[in-house]
Scaffold this active site. Sequence first.
Site, short mmCIF file in Angstrom:
data_model
loop_
_atom_site.label_atom_id
_atom_site.label_comp_id
_atom_site.label_asym_id
_atom_site.label_seq_id
_atom_site.Cartn_x
_atom_site.Cartn_y
_atom_site.Cartn_z
N GLU A 77 0.80 -1.22 0.00
CA GLU A 77 0.00 0.00 0.00
C GLU A 77 0.83 1.27 0.00
OE1 GLU A 77 -3.35 0.47 -0.30
OE2 GLU A 77 -3.42 -1.69 -0.73
N SER A 347 -49.06 -10.34 -8.51
CA SER A 347 -50.43 -10.05 -8.06
C SER A 347 -50.52 -9.26 -6.76
CB SER A 347 -51.21 -11.35 -7.91
OG SER A 347 -51.43 -11.94 -9.18
#
Length: 622
Positions: A77, A347
């Site tokens: 990093e 529905s």
Amino acid sequence: MKTFVKWVRRVIITGMVFVMVIYGVSYMMAAPQLGQGHYIKLYDQSEKLFYQSNQQSNDIALKDVSKDFLASIVAIEDHRFYSHRGFDPIGILRAVKANVLEGGKSEGASTITQQYARLMFLTNEKTWSRKITEAFLTTRLEAHYDKDTILQGYINTVYFGHGIYGIKNASRYYFNKDPKNLDLNEATMLAGVVNGPEYFSPFKNMTRAKERQKLVLDQLVNEKYITQDKANQIYKTPFQLNKDPSSALTLSYPYYKDAVIKELEELGFYKESYINQGLNVQTTLNPTVQDKLNQTVDNQMKDKEELEISSMIVDSHDAGVLALVGGKDYATSQFNRATSAKRQIGSTMKPLLYYIALENGFTPTTKFKSEPTTFQLDSGKTYAPTNFNKKYANSDITLAQAIAVSDNIYAVKTHMFLGEQALVNALSKFGFTHVSPHPSLALGTLNTNIYSLANIYTTFANEGTYNDVHTITKITNDHGDILYERKNKDEQLLNKETCLILNQLLTAPFNKAFNTYTSATMSAYPTKTTFAVKTGSTSYDSLCAGFNPNYTILSWVGYDDNREMTMATDSKIPKVIFQTMANELQKDESWYKPTEKLQQIPINPISGEYQENGVVYWFKNN
């Protein structure tokens, strides 16, 4: 060329002056508070804390973390972490070269200190104000804290995917180990995951995880931390992953938490200016209800490898969300299907259609013929819907029976009789815009999710009075100042008497008296107390939504990739969840009372004629 050199020189000088200024100001400013402010705390309806953002937790010291992991995370990093003062000039120049001089190749240059500064704010807004604030916070961290303190804060804060923050949680999740016991193979994998937690997770893609690990190992070789032979050996070693990673999750009610964060964003409070004050968020969560819903969902979704689910319980009185599940396993997928899915509702649309019909003169005994029907449309096209399993009465049926068995022909005939725009207009009252009128809309071709659908059902449940479905009731900052306090709308959006008639009709799906040419949809799933309910299904979705005066319950199952549901048992899951939760929540009878504008009439459930000992439905007084 000379002009270019001058331009570069000016940029460099300007940059140096800028850096000197912010470093000077940073030294004069107070040290940023670690572990204070910059948090979000979520409380349930009893004001008990159930979630606190992990950001800035320093709950594990560097001495208790594997040296292999510390070396790996720094190497991959920010390998110049211990030599720069927050910004890495070499890294910045490399990024400029890659991004500008090499055809737009994207490459970042964030240091660990910059990443930690960003993480302290919880947000990733790509604005100049955030970048400037981040720059000042970066220099303030470097000015007032040593490198080990910054690294400790970073590894306790960074995200490792699957809802996991911090190295302690990550090592337990991925390997069921404490951080100090991570070996080089595990340490390099975890360090690699940080760059793209969802992309590089070995639980999602082992090939990508190993490829990323190789980059970490190569960097450790460059740093002379390990030899190339050691790197090769580790790369060939398989990961011994935790066989039950979900057991390591410490995050309580993650899908509910995400729904709250989404609402914070919508209310405008998920911003640095507020988060920096500390946010205390009072929610409508009921942990007892949530735990029971979790258990019920787990029982039903056991051994369902790819089938997914969403389910929620809402207070019918004020539309506060008591419990919410957005998927079967948060560790596997953080996508919240309850709040963010776009699926057809089938529905479960019909109650709104029948509300409109009741407003326009229909009664529980209004009849249409249930038979195969082809509708001629104004456009010249035809539309030929079918009933489930192509079963028809081939005779007139009442509205009560149409609701009980979810007859599609009756619904479309009603829709066409009222005019296709009527349902579109009704949906717009609940925020559904850009809906096109079409005969199929009566059968639920609207794409939405159960969270949005709940706005309609809670309005029915609350006798026509509308309140937004919500999770947040109050927000205060770290000083106790009230930033937001919810006030119910209590808008009488629908007619009270019409809703009461509809609600009584929606008990029909439980009634076995309607088991004629097909079965009442919930006759095999009775509840101990009275509830209204409507099921919904497409080839790809199955839903169940219902309510009584106290609780509204909605569930959906289906596949994320929209493949067809071929197992009948899968489509029944929402019904089982509804039945289970209804019986768990409502111990004593609680049902609506007809007003003086309504009369109760017992009818024959099939013929619709008056019958002294028939099923009682409600009618408006003439």
